[in-house]
Every structure is written in structure tokens, then in C-alpha cells.
Design an enzyme around this catalytic site. Structure first.
Site, PDB file in Angstrom:
ATOM      1  N   PRO A  13      10.539  21.130  12.533  1.00 40.05           N
ATOM      2  CA  PRO A  13       9.839  20.138  13.581  1.00 40.05           C
ATOM      3  C   PRO A  13       8.514  20.396  13.178  1.00 40.05           C
ATOM      4  CG  PRO A  13      10.670  22.714  14.195  1.00 40.05           C
ATOM      5  CD  PRO A  13      11.522  22.411  12.979  1.00 40.05           C
ATOM      6  N   ASN A  14       8.083  19.229  13.767  1.00 44.49           N
ATOM      7  CA  ASN A  14       6.439  18.546  13.702  1.00 44.49           C
ATOM      8  C   ASN A  14       5.803  18.396  11.694  1.00 44.49           C
ATOM      9  OD1 ASN A  14       5.983  18.542  16.090  1.00 44.49           O
ATOM     10  ND2 ASN A  14       5.848  21.216  15.870  1.00 44.49           N
ATOM     11  N   ARG A  21      -1.259  15.536  11.430  1.00 46.59           N
ATOM     12  CA  ARG A  21      -1.211  16.883  11.852  1.00 46.59           C
ATOM     13  C   ARG A  21      -2.662  17.773  11.172  1.00 46.59           C
ATOM     14  NH1 ARG A  21       3.812  21.067  11.098  1.00 46.59           N
ATOM     15  NH2 ARG A  21       2.698  22.725  12.935  1.00 46.59           N
ATOM     16  N   TYR A  26      -2.905  20.758   6.404  1.00 44.61           N
ATOM     17  CA  TYR A  26      -1.499  20.267   6.065  1.00 44.61           C
ATOM     18  C   TYR A  26      -1.171  18.697   5.009  1.00 44.61           C
ATOM     19  CZ  TYR A  26       1.006  23.369   8.991  1.00 44.61           C
ATOM     20  OH  TYR A  26       1.741  24.078  10.675  1.00 44.61           O
ATOM     21  N   ASN A  77      11.991  23.306   4.609  1.00 49.65           N
ATOM     22  CA  ASN A  77      10.687  23.271   5.688  1.00 49.65           C
ATOM     23  C   ASN A  77      11.400  23.944   6.480  1.00 49.65           C
ATOM     24  OD1 ASN A  77       8.731  24.045   6.659  1.00 49.65           O
ATOM     25  ND2 ASN A  77       7.316  22.465   5.419  1.00 49.65           N
ATOM     26  N   ALA A  80       8.048  25.684  12.069  1.00 50.34           N
ATOM     27  CA  ALA A  80       8.160  27.258  13.279  1.00 50.34           C
ATOM     28  C   ALA A  80       9.144  27.782  13.140  1.00 50.34           C
ATOM     29  CB  ALA A  80       7.684  26.782  14.687  1.00 50.34           C
ATOM     30  N   HIS A  83      10.008  31.099  11.713  1.00 55.25           N
ATOM     31  CA  HIS A  83       9.518  32.422  12.482  1.00 55.25           C
ATOM     32  C   HIS A  83      10.473  33.311  13.727  1.00 55.25           C
ATOM     33  CE1 HIS A  83       6.392  30.951   9.629  1.00 55.25           C
ATOM     34  NE2 HIS A  83       6.493  30.409  10.795  1.00 55.25           N
ATOM     35  N   ASP A  90      21.658  31.897   9.393  1.00 54.03           N
ATOM     36  CA  ASP A  90      22.684  32.048   9.585  1.00 54.03           C
ATOM     37  C   ASP A  90      23.578  31.085   9.530  1.00 54.03           C
ATOM     38  OD1 ASP A  90      22.648  34.273  11.072  1.00 54.03           O
ATOM     39  OD2 ASP A  90      23.684  34.073  12.446  1.00 54.03           O
ATOM     40  N   GLU A 101      13.237  28.123  -0.023  1.00 51.68           N
ATOM     41  CA  GLU A 101      12.332  27.988   0.943  1.00 51.68           C
ATOM     42  C   GLU A 101      11.066  27.215   0.877  1.00 51.68           C
ATOM     43  OE1 GLU A 101      11.778  31.509   3.358  1.00 51.68           O
ATOM     44  OE2 GLU A 101      10.506  30.707   4.308  1.00 51.68           O
ATOM     45  N   HIS A 103       6.998  26.041   2.496  1.00 51.71           N
ATOM     46  CA  HIS A 103       5.842  25.722   3.047  1.00 51.71           C
ATOM     47  C   HIS A 103       4.642  25.417   2.776  1.00 51.71           C
ATOM     48  CE1 HIS A 103       8.180  28.190   5.920  1.00 51.71           C
ATOM     49  NE2 HIS A 103       8.201  29.111   5.279  1.00 51.71           N
ATOM     50  N   LEU A 104       4.087  24.224   3.196  1.00 53.23           N
ATOM     51  CA  LEU A 104       3.202  23.799   3.143  1.00 53.23           C
ATOM     52  C   LEU A 104       1.517  24.484   2.839  1.00 53.23           C
ATOM     53  CD1 LEU A 104       3.346  20.682   4.678  1.00 53.23           C
ATOM     54  CD2 LEU A 104       3.259  20.280   2.689  1.00 53.23           C
ATOM     55  N   SER A 105       1.495  25.320   3.692  1.00 53.80           N
ATOM     56  CA  SER A 105       0.558  25.928   4.100  1.00 53.80           C
ATOM     57  C   SER A 105       0.896  27.257   3.432  1.00 53.80           C
ATOM     58  CB  SER A 105      -0.393  26.604   5.433  1.00 53.80           C
ATOM     59  OG  SER A 105       1.067  26.645   6.643  1.00 53.80           O
ATOM     60  N   ARG A 110      -2.626  33.161   7.759  1.00 52.65           N
ATOM     61  CA  ARG A 110      -2.647  32.624   8.597  1.00 52.65           C
ATOM     62  C   ARG A 110      -2.135  33.464   9.411  1.00 52.65           C
ATOM     63  NH1 ARG A 110       0.502  26.801   8.811  1.00 52.65           N
ATOM     64  NH2 ARG A 110      -0.903  26.886  10.727  1.00 52.65           N
ATOM     65  N   ARG A 114       2.905  34.494  12.122  1.00 48.15           N
ATOM     66  CA  ARG A 114       3.281  33.088  10.295  1.00 48.15           C
ATOM     67  C   ARG A 114       3.949  34.148   9.514  1.00 48.15           C
ATOM     68  NH1 ARG A 114       2.066  27.802  12.647  1.00 48.15           N
ATOM     69  NH2 ARG A 114       0.785  28.232  13.589  1.00 48.15           N
TER      70      ARG A 114
HETATM   71  C1  DQA Z   1       5.034  25.269   8.379  1.00 50.78           C
HETATM   72  C2  DQA Z   1       4.501  26.973   8.284  1.00 50.78           C
HETATM   73  C3  DQA Z   1       4.795  26.934   9.180  1.00 50.78           C
HETATM   74  O1  DQA Z   1       4.399  28.572  10.307  1.00 50.78           O
HETATM   75  C4  DQA Z   1       4.843  25.668  10.956  1.00 50.78           C
HETATM   76  O2  DQA Z   1       5.235  26.012  11.846  1.00 50.78           O
HETATM   77  C5  DQA Z   1       4.571  24.418  10.436  1.00 50.78           C
HETATM   78  C6  DQA Z   1       4.561  24.328   9.253  1.00 50.78           C
HETATM   79  C7  DQA Z   1       4.216  24.325   6.606  1.00 50.78           C
HETATM   80  O3  DQA Z   1       4.146  23.791   6.408  1.00 50.78           O
HETATM   81  O4  DQA Z   1       3.338  25.551   6.026  1.00 50.78           O
HETATM   82  O5  DQA Z   1       5.008  23.742  10.900  1.00 50.78           O
HETATM   83  O6  DQA Z   1       7.179  25.109   8.123  1.00 50.78           O
END
Ligand code: DQA
Length: 152
Positions: A13-14, A21, A26, A77, A80, A83, A90, A101, A103-105, A110, A114
Site C-alpha cells: 500500500p501507498n 509521497r 522515500y 516491500n 505498512a 507491521h 502466512d 524483504e 524497505h526504502l527507509s 523511525r 515500524r
Molecule cells: C516502507 C516502510 C513502512 O513502514 C511504510 O509503512 C511504508 C514504506 C518503506 O519502504 O520504507 O509504506 O515499507
């Protein structure tokens, strides 16, 4: 000639909002840019890449289940859902596929909520804090993982 092995690169998501964003967190690279890079970098590693993104947890589970049919690994990735989602954990465990896995950040720098990723329990490894380059690194890690599995 045999087809190259296929990797699913799945974004949650997002992440479709990348570029606009919270660029201070990011970066300014769009999801389309990241996906194009994944196709290109995958090719240089001898991998075919299929990209998918969804804002919905169920659709992400469906994509993971479908990957069992024709993919040899998953780069994810989960945004959210990392978490919160036991369902995605599963699905990844059930897939039996190697998982990296991304994550950009750097999620550990943070907010405390997270710091925990359910998905990490199904992951062979986790890359976080490298921005868009993390996807390239994840594909490299996946290529190594597959080579190790084949004992080459
Ligand atoms: C994220 C980190 C997550 O905590 C956040 O909700 C995201 C992006 C990252 O790529 O850093 O949507 O997965």
C-alpha cells in the site's frame, strides 16, 4: 533455450504514490522507475521480473499465492502491512519460495511501531534504508540465493 527463472517484485500500500509521497523519507523515484530498473537489473542477473502493486492486503495474498505457480522467488516491500499482516506472513510461508524483504527507509530509525515486521519471519533477508537501490540489491541477493540453492 530454457526460459530465465522469474521473480515476483511485489509492492504494498501507498507505494504507488512514490515520487510525491513524503519524498524526504522515500525519495523522488517513482514506482514506475523502480519497476523499470528491476526489469533491467533482473535481466543483467539472468532473471525475469514480474512486478505488481496493490493497496489491498487480500490482493497481495492472491499475488503471493499465484507466484507459487511460475516464480522461483519473491522480493516484497509490504509497506505498512509489514507491521500488521499475519495473512501476508502466512502466504509467504506457504509459498515455500525464497523471500527478500525491502524497505526504502530505515524502519529501525523511525517510529517504534515500524521496528517490528511480521514479514521478516518469512524472509531470507531484509534490506532497509537504501532507498530505491534496495530493490537492485534485493535482486542481487535473490540471484545469489538461487545459485546457492542449486549448489553452483
Ligand atoms: C516502507 C516502510 C513502512 O513502514 C511504510 O509503512 C511504508 C514504506 C518503506 O519502504 O520504507 O509504506 O515499507
Amino acid at each position: 533455450m530454457a526460459k530465465s527463472p522469474k521473480i515476483l517484485v511485489l509492492n504494498g500500500p501507498n507505494l504507488n504514490m512514490l515520487g510525491t509521497r513524503q519524498p524526504e523519507i522515500y525519495g523522488r523515484t517513482t514506482l514506475a522507475d523502480i519497476e523499470a530498473r528491476c526489469h533491467e537489473h533482473g535481466k543483467s542477473l539472468g532473471l525475469r521480473v514480474e512486478c505488481a502493486q496493490s493497496n489491498s492486503e487480500g490482493a497481495l495474498v492472491d499475488s503471493i499465492q499465484a507466484a507459487r505457480r511460475d516464480c522461483v522467488g519473491i522480493v516484497i516491500n509490504p509497506g505498512a502491512y509489514s507491521h500488521t499482516s499475519v495473512a501476508i506472513l502466512d502466504a509467504l510461508l506457504a509459498s515455500g519460495l525464497p523471500v527478500i524483504e525491502v524497505h526504502l527507509s530505515n524502519i529501525h530509525q523511525r517510529e517504534a511501531f515500524r521496528h517490528k515486521s511480521y514479514v521478516s519471519q518469512a524472509a531470507n533477508g531484509v534490506l532497509c534504508g537504501f532507498g530505491a537501490a534496495g530493490y537492485d540489491m534485493a535482486l542481487e541477493a535473490m540471484a545469489r540465493q538461487l545459485q546457492d540453492e542449486q549448489g553452483t
